[in-house]
Write a protein that holds these residues in place. Sequence first.
Motif, PDB file in Angstrom:
ATOM      1  N   UNK A  64       0.814  -1.212   0.000  1.00 21.87           N
ATOM      2  CA  UNK A  64       0.000   0.000   0.000  1.00 21.87           C
ATOM      3  C   UNK A  64       0.847   1.261   0.000  1.00 21.87           C
ATOM      4  N   UNK A  65       0.236   2.333  -0.506  1.00 19.76           N
ATOM      5  CA  UNK A  65       0.831   3.666  -0.391  1.00 19.76           C
ATOM      6  C   UNK A  65      -0.164   4.542   0.363  1.00 19.76           C
ATOM      7  N   UNK A  66       0.342   5.320   1.313  1.00 21.14           N
ATOM      8  CA  UNK A  66      -0.485   6.164   2.178  1.00 21.14           C
ATOM      9  C   UNK A  66      -0.543   7.571   1.584  1.00 21.14           C
ATOM     10  N   UNK A  67      -1.760   8.081   1.419  1.00 19.82           N
ATOM     11  CA  UNK A  67      -1.942   9.399   0.814  1.00 19.82           C
ATOM     12  C   UNK A  67      -2.659  10.328   1.803  1.00 19.82           C
ATOM     13  N   UNK A  68      -1.989  11.410   2.230  1.00 23.76           N
ATOM     14  CA  UNK A  68      -2.682  12.360   3.105  1.00 23.76           C
ATOM     15  C   UNK A  68      -3.791  13.056   2.325  1.00 23.76           C
ATOM     16  N   UNK A  69      -4.969  13.171   2.938  1.00 24.07           N
ATOM     17  CA  UNK A  69      -6.118  13.739   2.241  1.00 24.07           C
ATOM     18  C   UNK A  69      -6.488  15.099   2.798  1.00 24.07           C
ATOM     19  N   UNK A  70      -6.742  15.180   4.096  1.00 26.71           N
ATOM     20  CA  UNK A  70      -7.161  16.450   4.676  1.00 26.71           C
ATOM     21  C   UNK A  70      -6.907  16.461   6.174  1.00 26.71           C
ATOM     22  N   UNK A  71      -6.934  17.657   6.732  1.00 26.67           N
ATOM     23  CA  UNK A  71      -6.825  17.829   8.172  1.00 26.67           C
ATOM     24  C   UNK A  71      -7.916  18.796   8.591  1.00 26.67           C
ATOM     25  N   UNK A  72      -8.681  18.393   9.605  1.00 21.86           N
ATOM     26  CA  UNK A  72      -9.777  19.238  10.081  1.00 21.86           C
ATOM     27  C   UNK A  72      -9.882  19.109  11.598  1.00 21.86           C
ATOM     28  N   UNK A  73      -9.882  20.233  12.280  1.00 22.69           N
ATOM     29  CA  UNK A  73     -10.004  20.262  13.742  1.00 22.69           C
ATOM     30  C   UNK A  73      -9.003  19.324  14.409  1.00 22.69           C
ATOM     31  N   UNK A  74      -7.795  19.282  13.885  1.00 21.80           N
ATOM     32  CA  UNK A  74      -6.735  18.461  14.462  1.00 21.80           C
ATOM     33  C   UNK A  74      -6.728  17.019  14.012  1.00 21.80           C
ATOM     34  N   UNK A  75      -7.802  16.536  13.391  1.00 17.47           N
ATOM     35  CA  UNK A  75      -7.849  15.161  12.893  1.00 17.47           C
ATOM     36  C   UNK A  75      -7.277  15.110  11.481  1.00 17.47           C
TER      37      UNK A  75
END
Length: 153
Positions: A64-75
């Motif tokens: 697998x490859x891990x793809x950052x998607x979004x950050x919201x309210x610290x999550x």
Amino acid sequence: MSEIKRQVVDPEDAKVNADHLKINGIFLRGEISPFDIPKELVANYSAESKTFVCELIYLTEEPLKREPITEKEGSKLYFHFGKNSGKLYKIEIENIDREKVPNITIEVELALNHKIEDVKKEENFEDASLILNIMSAKKAIEKTHMFQKFATA
């Protein structure tokens, strides 16, 4: 403490077709391969790390490859895709309180829709199976109510 929930996916609940899939101005027709339909969902919430993971289990596995998607309210939201097929294998949310897991479903769905639109913009016919896979994963998550299963202890 870690909490795990499993749900077998009825293939009919996650089945999608390409009847209205348009790539590069051309409408495609066809059905998703059984290899691209998740057969089971496994969700895990770790109270220690405040991490929620929803794994989509298929007939085959791959790196697998891990793809950052979004950050919201610290999550932070990550998608894990197969390095070879591009299939969605895992949804990971870091730094989320357990009681917020059921409410993140809409954010995940919007992120999956955005990913589908990004793939469509590439205008590559070979990506049609990837689009169908993401659509199938969305349906499986929706039909199993996997995120909502964490609404109660």
